[in-house]
Scaffold this motif. Structure first.
Motif, short mmCIF file in Angstrom:
data_model
loop_
_atom_site.label_atom_id
_atom_site.label_comp_id
_atom_site.label_asym_id
_atom_site.label_seq_id
_atom_site.Cartn_x
_atom_site.Cartn_y
_atom_site.Cartn_z
N PHE A 62 0.60 -1.04 0.13
CA PHE A 62 0.30 0.04 -0.52
C PHE A 62 0.87 1.39 -0.04
CE2 PHE A 62 -2.34 3.46 2.85
CZ PHE A 62 -3.33 3.40 1.51
N GLN A 63 1.82 1.42 0.68
CA GLN A 63 2.95 2.73 1.41
C GLN A 63 3.13 2.69 -0.45
OE1 GLN A 63 3.07 4.67 2.77
NE2 GLN A 63 0.59 3.62 4.59
N LYS A 66 0.75 3.83 -2.79
CA LYS A 66 0.69 5.67 -2.63
C LYS A 66 1.97 6.05 -2.71
CE LYS A 66 -0.51 7.80 1.68
NZ LYS A 66 -0.14 7.92 3.59
N LEU A 71 -2.97 5.14 -5.90
CA LEU A 71 -4.10 5.66 -6.34
C LEU A 71 -4.50 6.83 -5.25
CD1 LEU A 71 -3.28 2.85 -2.73
CD2 LEU A 71 -4.26 2.72 -4.88
#
Length: 77
Positions: A62-63, A66, A71
């Motif tokens: 996710f990081q 991001k 995202l």
């Protein structure tokens, strides 16, 4: 005289006799195909997924997304 030389053709139960042969062949081919698919495609795929998820960290992924700006709901910092 020529009628005695030729055997009489089988006219009764011809379809049933041929059907047994073809049904057995179709069953064996389908079982063989299913077995090849299971051990040639499905099992290696399951092992690959299990190996991937042993060391998968969703927060790290996710990081990374991001930070790359993939995202839209989470602005990069």
């Amino acid at each position: 005289m020529s009628a005695a030389l030729l055997p009489k053709p089988q006219m009764r139960r011809l379809l049933a006799r041929r059907m047994k042969f073809h049904l057995l062949g179709a069953f064996l081919v389908s079982v063989g195909g299913a077995t090849l698919y299971k051990f040639g495609i499905a099992e290696p795929r399951k092992r690959a997924y299990a190996e991937f998820y042993k060391s998968y960290d969703p927060m790290k992924d996710f990081q990374a997304m991001k930070a790359a700006g993939v995202l839209e709901c989470a602005p990069p910092k």
